[in-house]
Write a protein that holds these residues in place. Structure first.
Motif, PDB file in Angstrom:
ATOM      1  N   VAL A  55       0.839  -1.199   0.000  1.00  0.00           N
ATOM      2  CA  VAL A  55       0.000   0.000   0.000  1.00  0.00           C
ATOM      3  C   VAL A  55       0.871   1.246   0.000  1.00  0.00           C
ATOM      4  O   VAL A  55       0.639   2.200  -0.763  1.00  0.00           O
ATOM      5  CB  VAL A  55      -0.954  -0.015   1.212  1.00  0.00           C
ATOM      6  CG1 VAL A  55      -1.701   1.308   1.319  1.00  0.00           C
ATOM      7  CG2 VAL A  55      -1.942  -1.176   1.107  1.00  0.00           C
ATOM      8  N   ARG A  56       1.905   1.254   0.841  1.00  0.00           N
ATOM      9  CA  ARG A  56       2.809   2.407   0.899  1.00  0.00           C
ATOM     10  C   ARG A  56       3.509   2.634  -0.438  1.00  0.00           C
ATOM     11  O   ARG A  56       3.796   3.780  -0.823  1.00  0.00           O
ATOM     12  CB  ARG A  56       3.853   2.221   1.996  1.00  0.00           C
ATOM     13  CG  ARG A  56       3.317   2.351   3.403  1.00  0.00           C
ATOM     14  CD  ARG A  56       4.452   2.497   4.400  1.00  0.00           C
ATOM     15  NE  ARG A  56       5.375   1.370   4.370  1.00  0.00           N
ATOM     16  CZ  ARG A  56       5.248   0.270   5.095  1.00  0.00           C
ATOM     17  NH1 ARG A  56       4.196   0.131   5.906  1.00  0.00           N
ATOM     18  NH2 ARG A  56       6.146  -0.690   5.018  1.00  0.00           N
ATOM     19  N   ALA A  57       3.785   1.555  -1.157  1.00  0.00           N
ATOM     20  CA  ALA A  57       4.464   1.652  -2.457  1.00  0.00           C
ATOM     21  C   ALA A  57       3.515   2.077  -3.576  1.00  0.00           C
ATOM     22  O   ALA A  57       3.954   2.242  -4.716  1.00  0.00           O
ATOM     23  CB  ALA A  57       5.116   0.318  -2.806  1.00  0.00           C
ATOM     24  N   VAL A  78      -7.538  -4.861  -7.193  1.00  0.00           N
ATOM     25  CA  VAL A  78      -7.314  -5.462  -5.875  1.00  0.00           C
ATOM     26  C   VAL A  78      -7.405  -4.370  -4.819  1.00  0.00           C
ATOM     27  O   VAL A  78      -6.646  -3.405  -4.840  1.00  0.00           O
ATOM     28  CB  VAL A  78      -5.946  -6.161  -5.813  1.00  0.00           C
ATOM     29  CG1 VAL A  78      -5.612  -6.578  -4.380  1.00  0.00           C
ATOM     30  CG2 VAL A  78      -5.921  -7.375  -6.736  1.00  0.00           C
ATOM     31  N   GLN A  79      -8.359  -4.537  -3.895  1.00  0.00           N
ATOM     32  CA  GLN A  79      -8.563  -3.563  -2.837  1.00  0.00           C
ATOM     33  C   GLN A  79      -8.419  -4.171  -1.448  1.00  0.00           C
ATOM     34  O   GLN A  79      -8.344  -3.445  -0.460  1.00  0.00           O
ATOM     35  CB  GLN A  79      -9.960  -2.940  -2.965  1.00  0.00           C
ATOM     36  CG  GLN A  79     -10.149  -2.086  -4.203  1.00  0.00           C
ATOM     37  CD  GLN A  79      -9.323  -0.808  -4.157  1.00  0.00           C
ATOM     38  OE1 GLN A  79      -9.375  -0.050  -3.188  1.00  0.00           O
ATOM     39  NE2 GLN A  79      -8.541  -0.575  -5.201  1.00  0.00           N
ATOM     40  N   GLN A  97      -7.880 -10.819  -1.411  1.00  0.00           N
ATOM     41  CA  GLN A  97      -7.929 -11.118  -2.843  1.00  0.00           C
ATOM     42  C   GLN A  97      -6.634 -11.739  -3.352  1.00  0.00           C
ATOM     43  O   GLN A  97      -6.609 -12.306  -4.444  1.00  0.00           O
ATOM     44  CB  GLN A  97      -8.214  -9.839  -3.645  1.00  0.00           C
ATOM     45  CG  GLN A  97      -9.599  -9.258  -3.434  1.00  0.00           C
ATOM     46  CD  GLN A  97      -9.769  -7.947  -4.171  1.00  0.00           C
ATOM     47  OE1 GLN A  97      -9.701  -6.867  -3.576  1.00  0.00           O
ATOM     48  NE2 GLN A  97      -9.959  -8.024  -5.479  1.00  0.00           N
ATOM     49  N   LEU A  98      -5.579 -11.637  -2.562  1.00  0.00           N
ATOM     50  CA  LEU A  98      -4.260 -12.111  -2.979  1.00  0.00           C
ATOM     51  C   LEU A  98      -3.765 -13.230  -2.073  1.00  0.00           C
ATOM     52  O   LEU A  98      -4.257 -13.423  -0.966  1.00  0.00           O
ATOM     53  CB  LEU A  98      -3.250 -10.953  -2.947  1.00  0.00           C
ATOM     54  CG  LEU A  98      -3.532  -9.745  -3.837  1.00  0.00           C
ATOM     55  CD1 LEU A  98      -2.510  -8.648  -3.564  1.00  0.00           C
ATOM     56  CD2 LEU A  98      -3.536 -10.141  -5.305  1.00  0.00           C
ATOM     57  N   ASN A 117      -3.090 -13.519  -7.452  1.00  0.00           N
ATOM     58  CA  ASN A 117      -4.501 -13.605  -7.130  1.00  0.00           C
ATOM     59  C   ASN A 117      -4.789 -14.921  -6.406  1.00  0.00           C
ATOM     60  O   ASN A 117      -4.189 -15.948  -6.706  1.00  0.00           O
ATOM     61  CB  ASN A 117      -5.323 -13.514  -8.417  1.00  0.00           C
ATOM     62  CG  ASN A 117      -6.779 -13.211  -8.159  1.00  0.00           C
ATOM     63  OD1 ASN A 117      -7.510 -14.010  -7.583  1.00  0.00           O
ATOM     64  ND2 ASN A 117      -7.222 -12.046  -8.607  1.00  0.00           N
ATOM     65  N   ALA A 118      -5.728 -14.884  -5.477  1.00  0.00           N
ATOM     66  CA  ALA A 118      -6.073 -16.091  -4.734  1.00  0.00           C
ATOM     67  C   ALA A 118      -6.498 -17.225  -5.654  1.00  0.00           C
ATOM     68  O   ALA A 118      -6.216 -18.400  -5.389  1.00  0.00           O
ATOM     69  CB  ALA A 118      -7.177 -15.786  -3.722  1.00  0.00           C
ATOM     70  N   ASP A 119      -7.163 -16.886  -6.779  1.00  0.00           N
ATOM     71  CA  ASP A 119      -7.640 -17.933  -7.681  1.00  0.00           C
ATOM     72  C   ASP A 119      -6.542 -18.481  -8.589  1.00  0.00           C
ATOM     73  O   ASP A 119      -6.770 -19.401  -9.374  1.00  0.00           O
ATOM     74  CB  ASP A 119      -8.838 -17.449  -8.508  1.00  0.00           C
ATOM     75  CG  ASP A 119      -8.512 -16.255  -9.412  1.00  0.00           C
ATOM     76  OD1 ASP A 119      -7.342 -16.065  -9.791  1.00  0.00           O
ATOM     77  OD2 ASP A 119      -9.449 -15.488  -9.723  1.00  0.00           O
ATOM     78  N   THR A 120      -5.358 -17.942  -8.486  1.00  0.00           N
ATOM     79  CA  THR A 120      -4.238 -18.313  -9.354  1.00  0.00           C
ATOM     80  C   THR A 120      -3.111 -18.985  -8.580  1.00  0.00           C
ATOM     81  O   THR A 120      -2.194 -19.548  -9.171  1.00  0.00           O
ATOM     82  CB  THR A 120      -3.712 -17.036 -10.062  1.00  0.00           C
ATOM     83  OG1 THR A 120      -4.807 -16.369 -10.691  1.00  0.00           O
ATOM     84  CG2 THR A 120      -2.660 -17.335 -11.102  1.00  0.00           C
ATOM     85  N   ALA A 121      -3.171 -18.962  -7.261  1.00  0.00           N
ATOM     86  CA  ALA A 121      -2.049 -19.365  -6.423  1.00  0.00           C
ATOM     87  C   ALA A 121      -1.632 -20.819  -6.643  1.00  0.00           C
ATOM     88  O   ALA A 121      -0.437 -21.120  -6.774  1.00  0.00           O
ATOM     89  CB  ALA A 121      -2.386 -19.124  -4.947  1.00  0.00           C
TER      90      ALA A 121
END
Length: 248
Positions: free
Chosen positions: A63-65, A74-75, A79-80, A102-106
């Motif tokens: 978030v800082r980056a 992605v909010q 989601q990740l 992404n969680a669906d890609t892990a």
């Protein structure tokens, strides 16, 4: 054999860390380039990869980056996922790195990179792009293999909502060995040194083992109209991959 090598690598790593530890028990923080890799390189090399939640401190760094913004798809941290992976570098040394996807890609990512590790395909480094303050150019120049990044507006290649990287469904592997043509400058990035697609350590060429492993899981290589040899994604506009195929 890989398990034996893992045991030896873990022993070596423990000795190396101990040698950098003063008598009072403090671990000396690495400096320079080593500091950017400390979170990955100091993890023990283990026999198993794993999928886990993105740690809260890593999410805060993202978030800082600026990698999570109002316009990004992605909010929420849920989601990740963070995929912790073993990899072999160009000197044949084993390390522990990670990809944020992404969680669906892990599970798909985990499966492919487990196979790459078994084949000793060399990877230079593997840390989150927040280690480079979200700057994809700096990550590419450092030869960093990475995945999720809702890129800055001057570094995007697609609308945020459709972007594979912004959705965590794309991976860039060994950018120095596998450059791409950046249309903003009409130049090879991060350099033109490896623009020719001849086989070599860490390079990706048509129908090689890396391409076949990804394609078996429904991924696409260099899914763009210009050469982008480092890049794999699950489709454009971004969409989840099919279920993992264990037989590949």
């Amino acid at each position: 054999m890989r398990r034996l090598l893992l045991t030896l690598a873990t022993t070596t790593l423990v000795v190396a860390i101990a040698s950098c530890t003063p008598d009072d028990g403090r671990v000396v923080a690495p400096s320079g380039d080593a500091a950017a890799l400390s979170s990955a390189r100091l993890e023990p090399v283990t026999a198993q990869s794993r999928v886990r939640a993105v740690p809260s401190d890593q999410w805060d760094a993202m978030v800082r980056a600026g990698m999570v913004r109002e316009e990004c798809p992605v909010q929420d941290r849920d989601q990740l996922r963070r995929v912790d992976l073993n990899f072999t570098d160009f000197d044949g040394q084993d390390h522990r790195g990670h990809l944020v996807v992404n969680a669906d890609t892990a599970e798909s990512v985990r499966h492919v990179f487990d196979q790459l590790y078994e084949r000793a395909f060399p990877i230079a480094r593997m840390v989150g792009v927040e280690e480079f303050d979200g700057d994809v150019g700096a990550s590419l120049a450092a030869n960093n293999t990475s995945a999720y990044n809702c890129r800055r507006s001057d570094q995007i290649n697609a609308p945020f909502g459709e972007s594979p990287h912004a959705n965590g469904r794309a991976v860039d592997i060994n950018p120095v060995q596998n450059p791409w043509v950046d249309l903003r400058c009409d130049c090879w990035t991060p350099s033109a040194d490896n623009k020719e697609r001849t086989p070599g350590a860490g390079k990706i060429v048509a129908d090689d083992a890396v391409v076949r492993l990804f394609e078996a899981q429904g991924w696409v290589w260099q899914n763009i109209d210009v050469p982008d040899y480092m890049h794999f994604d699950t489709g454009y506009p971004s969409e989840p991959p099919p279920p993992v195929r264990q037989e590949s």
